[in-house]
Design a protein around this motif. Structure first.
Motif, PDB file in Angstrom:
ATOM      1  N   ARG A 170      38.567 -13.657  49.044  1.00 35.47           N
ATOM      2  CA  ARG A 170      37.681 -12.511  49.229  1.00 35.47           C
ATOM      3  C   ARG A 170      38.017 -11.798  50.536  1.00 35.47           C
ATOM      4  O   ARG A 170      38.274 -12.448  51.554  1.00 35.47           O
ATOM      5  N   THR A 171      37.998 -10.480  50.505  1.00 33.44           N
ATOM      6  CA  THR A 171      38.226  -9.666  51.693  1.00 33.44           C
ATOM      7  C   THR A 171      37.229  -8.522  51.695  1.00 33.44           C
ATOM      8  O   THR A 171      37.025  -7.873  50.668  1.00 33.44           O
ATOM      9  N   LEU A 176      32.156 -14.647  66.264  1.00 33.90           N
ATOM     10  CA  LEU A 176      32.641 -14.728  64.881  1.00 33.90           C
ATOM     11  C   LEU A 176      34.164 -14.742  64.827  1.00 33.90           C
ATOM     12  O   LEU A 176      34.764 -15.512  64.078  1.00 33.90           O
ATOM     13  N   VAL A 177      34.794 -13.882  65.635  1.00 35.87           N
ATOM     14  CA  VAL A 177      36.255 -13.771  65.632  1.00 35.87           C
ATOM     15  C   VAL A 177      36.899 -14.920  66.393  1.00 35.87           C
ATOM     16  O   VAL A 177      38.014 -15.338  66.088  1.00 35.87           O
ATOM     17  N   GLY A 178      36.182 -15.431  67.404  1.00 33.37           N
ATOM     18  CA  GLY A 178      36.711 -16.529  68.198  1.00 33.37           C
ATOM     19  C   GLY A 178      37.468 -16.087  69.422  1.00 33.37           C
ATOM     20  O   GLY A 178      38.107 -16.887  70.100  1.00 33.37           O
ATOM     21  N   GLN A 179      37.414 -14.782  69.735  1.00 30.28           N
ATOM     22  CA  GLN A 179      38.093 -14.241  70.909  1.00 30.28           C
ATOM     23  C   GLN A 179      37.449 -12.908  71.262  1.00 30.28           C
ATOM     24  O   GLN A 179      36.865 -12.240  70.399  1.00 30.28           O
ATOM     25  N   LYS A 180      37.554 -12.510  72.519  1.00 29.66           N
ATOM     26  CA  LYS A 180      36.930 -11.261  72.942  1.00 29.66           C
ATOM     27  C   LYS A 180      37.666 -10.060  72.373  1.00 29.66           C
ATOM     28  O   LYS A 180      38.832  -9.818  72.682  1.00 29.66           O
ATOM     29  N   VAL A 181      36.996  -9.313  71.497  1.00 31.67           N
ATOM     30  CA  VAL A 181      37.531  -8.037  71.020  1.00 31.67           C
ATOM     31  C   VAL A 181      36.561  -6.908  71.325  1.00 31.67           C
ATOM     32  O   VAL A 181      36.893  -5.737  71.189  1.00 31.67           O
ATOM     33  N   SER A 182      35.340  -7.246  71.744  1.00 29.44           N
ATOM     34  CA  SER A 182      34.325  -6.236  72.047  1.00 29.44           C
ATOM     35  C   SER A 182      33.700  -6.573  73.389  1.00 29.44           C
ATOM     36  O   SER A 182      33.358  -7.730  73.650  1.00 29.44           O
ATOM     37  N   LEU A 204      38.580 -11.984  61.128  1.00 28.63           N
ATOM     38  CA  LEU A 204      38.623 -13.443  61.001  1.00 28.63           C
ATOM     39  C   LEU A 204      39.174 -13.773  59.624  1.00 28.63           C
ATOM     40  O   LEU A 204      38.627 -13.328  58.609  1.00 28.63           O
ATOM     41  N   THR A 205      40.234 -14.573  59.596  1.00 30.75           N
ATOM     42  CA  THR A 205      40.826 -14.987  58.324  1.00 30.75           C
ATOM     43  C   THR A 205      40.726 -16.498  58.176  1.00 30.75           C
ATOM     44  O   THR A 205      41.139 -17.249  59.066  1.00 30.75           O
ATOM     45  N   THR A 206      40.145 -16.932  57.062  1.00 29.87           N
ATOM     46  CA  THR A 206      40.062 -18.353  56.735  1.00 29.87           C
ATOM     47  C   THR A 206      40.934 -18.610  55.503  1.00 29.87           C
ATOM     48  O   THR A 206      41.648 -17.731  55.039  1.00 29.87           O
ATOM     49  N   ASP A 207      40.847 -19.814  54.960  1.00 27.89           N
ATOM     50  CA  ASP A 207      41.637 -20.145  53.771  1.00 27.89           C
ATOM     51  C   ASP A 207      41.193 -19.350  52.547  1.00 27.89           C
ATOM     52  O   ASP A 207      41.984 -19.167  51.612  1.00 27.89           O
ATOM     53  N   VAL A 208      39.943 -18.902  52.549  1.00 26.39           N
ATOM     54  CA  VAL A 208      39.409 -18.265  51.338  1.00 26.39           C
ATOM     55  C   VAL A 208      38.842 -16.870  51.583  1.00 26.39           C
ATOM     56  O   VAL A 208      38.444 -16.195  50.634  1.00 26.39           O
ATOM     57  N   CYS A 209      38.786 -16.428  52.844  1.00 24.38           N
ATOM     58  CA  CYS A 209      38.166 -15.138  53.151  1.00 24.38           C
ATOM     59  C   CYS A 209      38.890 -14.429  54.280  1.00 24.38           C
ATOM     60  O   CYS A 209      39.434 -15.078  55.182  1.00 24.38           O
ATOM     61  N   GLN A 210      38.845 -13.100  54.227  1.00 28.13           N
ATOM     62  CA  GLN A 210      39.168 -12.305  55.406  1.00 28.13           C
ATOM     63  C   GLN A 210      37.976 -11.398  55.684  1.00 28.13           C
ATOM     64  O   GLN A 210      37.638 -10.530  54.886  1.00 28.13           O
ATOM     65  N   TYR A 211      37.327 -11.667  56.802  1.00 26.23           N
ATOM     66  CA  TYR A 211      36.170 -10.885  57.232  1.00 26.23           C
ATOM     67  C   TYR A 211      36.663  -9.804  58.196  1.00 26.23           C
ATOM     68  O   TYR A 211      37.341 -10.112  59.180  1.00 26.23           O
ATOM     69  N   ILE A 212      36.297  -8.570  57.942  1.00 24.95           N
ATOM     70  CA  ILE A 212      36.637  -7.473  58.845  1.00 24.95           C
ATOM     71  C   ILE A 212      35.312  -6.949  59.402  1.00 24.95           C
ATOM     72  O   ILE A 212      34.598  -6.191  58.741  1.00 24.95           O
TER      73      ILE A 212
END
Length: 296
Positions: free
Chosen positions: A6-7, A27-33, A50-58
């Motif tokens: 899922r994306t 959520l991302v695990g690093q400072k982007v904001s 954030l990309t996991t084995d089953v999802c890419q969250y934007i």
């Protein structure tokens, strides 16, 4: 057995200073904001990935919706929020635990009715009386038909994995749009400007940051070294001396702090040169805002 991937895009919305940027960084695990205790810190739509084995969250971190201030800058930021809500697959509305007022209700009125909206009740770690949480959840459930309600602490990380699990089921089946190790769709040039602006917000007086912008005039890369030349834009000549400080020490300190953050994010050495320029009325001039890269 084939695993469904899922994306999708998720807008994070809420009034200023409820912890949206802290949440997206968690959520991302690093400072982007960038973050600070002052409202109006986020002025642009920023995507964290954030990309996991089953999802890419934007995740789309939007500016805090402004209900009390007029002016071109706030109009541009509000347009950015409403546009994001019309484009994403899922909306995450962030409200501070134990606090719900007129500004929150105004944001709820903007929430889409045709797509899932999750409610993230943030800062539960700061709620002195934990017995207030369940009645607060019940109160908010009456305000809007939220698909899910997730109590969490973005600062501590508690409940964040629950939010990811809740959101995943509402994302469409689709292949990833970004590489697995991408964390943002923003350029290094943009991120450099934001990191410097964060230091200005954190170290200057209450009234000053809202008349400040950062413009990267040159961004050069030689091997692993980045050379960045940044102009700090102020609205009034009197603000220039306040930023520079006695003997230039204040500007030097803020620039050094920003440079260290850039080196950590970019994974290499940074040469950062900064100076201050006066552009009267920039924050109320939509053409000037566009030239500085503001959304909307």
């Amino acid at each position: 057995m084939n695993v469904v991937f899922r994306t999708g895009t998720l807008a994070i919305v809420g009034q200023p200073n409820v912890g949206k940027s802290t949440l997206i960084n968690r959520l991302v695990g690093q400072k982007v904001s960038i973050t600070s205790k002052k409202p109006q810190t986020t002025r642009h739509r920023i995507s964290g990935i954030l990309t996991t084995d089953v999802c890419q969250y934007i995740f789309v971190d939007t500016p805090g919706f402004q209900t009390r201030h007029a002016g071109a800058l706030n109009r541009v930021m509000n347009r950015s929020v409403t546009q994001a809500l019309s484009e994403v697959d899922v909306t995450i509305c962030v409200i501070e635990a134990g606090r719900f007022g007129t500004a929150d209700r105004a944001i709820i009125k903007l929430l889409p009715r045709d797509r899932p909206v999750l409610l993230a009740i943030n800062k539960i770690d700061r709620l002195a009386d934990k017995s207030r949480l369940l009645p607060f959840i019940a109160q908010l459930a009456q305000e809007f038909a939220f698909a899910e309600i997730v109590p969490l602490s973005a600062e501590k990380g508690d409940g964040v994995s629950d939010l990811l699990q809740s959101a995943a089921k509402y994302l469409p089946e689709a292949p990833p749009l970004f590489e697995a190790d991408d964390i943002t769709d923003r350029s290094e040039r943009f991120l450099a400007a934001e990191l410097l602006r964060e230091k200005l917000f954190r170290n200057l007086g209450e009234e000053l940051p809202y008349g400040i912008a950062v413009e990267i005039e040159r961004f050069e890369q030689e091997g692993n070294l980045r050379r960045i030349f940044a102009a700090i834009i102020v609205d009034k000549a009197a603000h220039k001396a306040m930023i520079i400080g006695r003997g230039g020490e204040k500007l030097k300190t803020m620039s050094s702090d920003a440079r260290r953050d850039m080196e950590q994010l970019f994974g290499g050495p940074v040469y950062l040169e900064t100076w201050v320029k006066v552009k009267s009325g920039w924050a109320d001039d939509e053409r000037a805002l566009k030239s500085l890269g503001y959304d909307g």
